[in-house]
Scaffold this active site. Structure first.
Site, PDB file in Angstrom:
ATOM      1  N   HIS A   1      12.845  -1.995   2.588  1.00 36.38           N
ATOM      2  CA  HIS A   1      12.150  -0.800   2.979  1.00 36.38           C
ATOM      3  C   HIS A   1      13.137   0.338   2.661  1.00 36.38           C
ATOM      4  CE1 HIS A   1       9.275  -2.968   5.218  1.00 36.38           C
ATOM      5  NE2 HIS A   1      10.185  -3.665   5.603  1.00 36.38           N
ATOM      6  N   ILE A   2      12.314   1.448   1.901  1.00 35.70           N
ATOM      7  CA  ILE A   2      13.108   2.645   1.516  1.00 35.70           C
ATOM      8  C   ILE A   2      13.559   3.428   2.607  1.00 35.70           C
ATOM      9  CG2 ILE A   2      12.806   4.951   0.103  1.00 35.70           C
ATOM     10  CD1 ILE A   2      10.525   3.213  -1.645  1.00 35.70           C
ATOM     11  N   SER A   3      12.793   3.576   3.668  1.00 31.12           N
ATOM     12  CA  SER A   3      13.441   4.275   4.668  1.00 31.12           C
ATOM     13  C   SER A   3      13.875   3.140   5.916  1.00 31.12           C
ATOM     14  CB  SER A   3      12.137   5.122   5.385  1.00 31.12           C
ATOM     15  OG  SER A   3      11.341   4.084   6.112  1.00 31.12           O
TER      16      SER A   3
ATOM     17  N   HIS B   1       4.010  -4.272   9.255  1.00 31.00           N
ATOM     18  CA  HIS B   1       4.146  -4.117  10.804  1.00 31.00           C
ATOM     19  C   HIS B   1       2.772  -4.638  11.201  1.00 31.00           C
ATOM     20  CE1 HIS B   1       6.940  -1.386   9.437  1.00 31.00           C
ATOM     21  NE2 HIS B   1       6.126  -0.528   8.974  1.00 31.00           N
TER      22      HIS B   1
ATOM     23  N   PRO C   1       0.918  -1.062  -0.086  1.00 24.62           N
ATOM     24  CA  PRO C   1       0.074  -0.062   0.001  1.00 24.62           C
ATOM     25  C   PRO C   1       0.751   1.257  -0.122  1.00 24.62           C
ATOM     26  CG  PRO C   1      -0.214  -0.993   1.912  1.00 24.62           C
ATOM     27  CD  PRO C   1       0.623  -1.987   1.079  1.00 24.62           C
ATOM     28  N   ASN C   2       0.224   2.366  -0.928  1.00 24.32           N
ATOM     29  CA  ASN C   2       0.979   3.705  -0.742  1.00 24.32           C
ATOM     30  C   ASN C   2       2.235   3.652  -1.698  1.00 24.32           C
ATOM     31  OD1 ASN C   2      -1.205   4.901   0.560  1.00 24.32           O
ATOM     32  ND2 ASN C   2      -0.384   3.960   2.283  1.00 24.32           N
TER      33      ASN C   2
ATOM     34  N   ARG D   1       4.258  10.883  -1.990  1.00 20.27           N
ATOM     35  CA  ARG D   1       3.846  10.868  -0.604  1.00 20.27           C
ATOM     36  C   ARG D   1       5.246  11.190   0.121  1.00 20.27           C
ATOM     37  NH1 ARG D   1       4.803   4.552   1.349  1.00 20.27           N
ATOM     38  NH2 ARG D   1       4.011   5.264   3.281  1.00 20.27           N
TER      39      ARG D   1
ATOM     40  N   ASP E   1       2.278 -15.616   6.557  1.00 25.59           N
ATOM     41  CA  ASP E   1       2.117 -17.161   6.289  1.00 25.59           C
ATOM     42  C   ASP E   1       2.072 -17.588   4.623  1.00 25.59           C
ATOM     43  OD1 ASP E   1       1.777 -17.430   8.969  1.00 25.59           O
ATOM     44  OD2 ASP E   1      -0.512 -17.119   9.058  1.00 25.59           O
TER      45      ASP E   1
ATOM     46  N   ARG F   1       6.843   0.668  13.617  1.00 28.13           N
ATOM     47  CA  ARG F   1       7.569   0.436  12.324  1.00 28.13           C
ATOM     48  C   ARG F   1       8.519  -0.765  12.559  1.00 28.13           C
ATOM     49  NH1 ARG F   1       5.167   3.887   8.502  1.00 28.13           N
ATOM     50  NH2 ARG F   1       4.529   6.015   9.408  1.00 28.13           N
TER      51      ARG F   1
ATOM     52  N   ARG G   1      12.565   4.323  12.946  1.00 24.58           N
ATOM     53  CA  ARG G   1      11.563   5.210  12.977  1.00 24.58           C
ATOM     54  C   ARG G   1      10.578   4.915  14.123  1.00 24.58           C
ATOM     55  NH1 ARG G   1       9.178   5.354   7.142  1.00 24.58           N
ATOM     56  NH2 ARG G   1       7.909   6.980   8.293  1.00 24.58           N
TER      57      ARG G   1
ATOM     58  N   ASN H   1       8.051  -5.184  -0.636  1.00 19.25           N
ATOM     59  CA  ASN H   1       7.926  -4.132   0.288  1.00 19.25           C
ATOM     60  C   ASN H   1       6.668  -3.977   0.575  1.00 19.25           C
ATOM     61  OD1 ASN H   1       7.668  -1.741   1.646  1.00 19.25           O
ATOM     62  ND2 ASN H   1       8.941  -0.266   0.192  1.00 19.25           N
TER      63      ASN H   1
ATOM     64  N   TYR I   1      10.548   9.154   1.486  1.00 18.23           N
ATOM     65  CA  TYR I   1      10.623   8.254   0.543  1.00 18.23           C
ATOM     66  C   TYR I   1      11.303   8.789  -0.851  1.00 18.23           C
ATOM     67  CZ  TYR I   1       7.678   6.071   3.904  1.00 18.23           C
ATOM     68  OH  TYR I   1       7.167   5.449   5.060  1.00 18.23           O
TER      69      TYR I   1
ATOM     70  N   GLU J   1      13.007  -8.809   1.981  1.00 20.98           N
ATOM     71  CA  GLU J   1      12.244  -7.799   2.470  1.00 20.98           C
ATOM     72  C   GLU J   1      13.018  -6.259   2.428  1.00 20.98           C
ATOM     73  OE1 GLU J   1      12.210  -7.743   6.628  1.00 20.98           O
ATOM     74  OE2 GLU J   1      10.452  -6.253   6.802  1.00 20.98           O
TER      75      GLU J   1
ATOM     76  N   ALA K   1       2.833  -0.599   4.772  1.00 18.24           N
ATOM     77  CA  ALA K   1       2.566  -0.757   6.259  1.00 18.24           C
ATOM     78  C   ALA K   1       2.155  -2.231   6.707  1.00 18.24           C
ATOM     79  CB  ALA K   1       1.281   0.117   6.558  1.00 18.24           C
TER      80      ALA K   1
HETATM   81  C1  DQA Z   1       8.205   1.304   4.024  1.00 19.55           C
HETATM   82  C2  DQA Z   1       8.099   1.590   5.528  1.00 19.55           C
HETATM   83  C3  DQA Z   1       6.420   1.292   6.043  1.00 19.55           C
HETATM   84  O1  DQA Z   1       6.707   1.624   7.485  1.00 19.55           O
HETATM   85  C4  DQA Z   1       5.723   2.350   5.485  1.00 19.55           C
HETATM   86  O2  DQA Z   1       4.283   2.090   5.864  1.00 19.55           O
HETATM   87  C5  DQA Z   1       5.618   2.345   4.090  1.00 19.55           C
HETATM   88  C6  DQA Z   1       6.929   2.186   3.404  1.00 19.55           C
HETATM   89  C7  DQA Z   1       9.334   1.870   3.357  1.00 19.55           C
HETATM   90  O3  DQA Z   1       9.629   1.503   2.200  1.00 19.55           O
HETATM   91  O4  DQA Z   1      10.177   2.382   3.956  1.00 19.55           O
HETATM   92  O5  DQA Z   1       4.568   2.381   3.353  1.00 19.55           O
HETATM   93  O6  DQA Z   1       7.933   0.025   3.905  1.00 19.55           O
END
Ligand code: DQA
Length: 144
Positions: A99-101, A79, A9-10, A17, A86, A110, A106, A73, A22, A97, A76
């Site tokens: 994550h950009i950040s 978490h 998502p997102n 965003r 599963d 997270r 954080r 990735n 990001y 896995e 959200a």
């Molecule tokens: C994220 C970090 C997550 O906490 C956040 O909800 C995202 C992006 C990252 O790529 O840093 O949507 O996965």
């Protein structure tokens, strides 16, 4: 080698965003960057993005017997989602896995990752380069 790159998502809102966190690169330019990086490599890359948890589970299940590696990735859902954890366990496809950040530095919420329990590697805080590193890792370790 077939690698499935899944974004949750997102992540379709990249570039718009929270650019301080990001960056300004869009989802489309992320795809382009990955394709450029993989040019000349013997890799078949498929991309998938969804804002819906069940759709992400369906996509992971559909990869069974077809993908050799997954880069994910989960946004959200990282978490919160035992269902995505599963699904990755169910298909037993080597999964990285990304994550950009730097999620581990954080907010406390997270710093919890369910999916990490099923992943062969986690890359955080390298911006979108993390996706490239994840693909390189899968190719080196599991490539055929
Ligand atoms: C994220 C970090 C997550 O906490 C956040 O909800 C995202 C992006 C990252 O790529 O840093 O949507 O996965």
């Amino acid at each position: 080698m077939k690698i499935l790159v899944i974004n949750g998502p997102n992540l379709n809102m990249l570039g718009i965003r929270e650019p301080d966190i990001y960056g300004r690169e869009t989802y489309a330019s992320l795809i382009e960057k990955i394709l450029n990086h993989c040019k000349g490599k013997n890799l078949d890359i498929e991309f998938y993005q969804s804002n819906h948890e069940g759709d992400l589970v369906d996509k992971i299940q559909a990869a069974y017997g077809s993908a050799d590696g997954i880069v994910i990735n989960p946004g959200a859902y990282t978490h919160t989602s035992v269902a995505i954890l599963d699904a990755v366990k169910a298909v037993s496809i080597p999964t990285v896995e990304v994550h950009i950040s730097e999620v581990d530095k954080r907010e406390e919420f997270r710093q919890i990752s369910y999916i990490r329990l099923a992943c062969v590697k986690t890359i955080t805080g390298h911006g979108t380069d993390g996706y490239l590193e994840a693909i390189d890792f899968l190719e080196e370790r599991f490539g055929k």
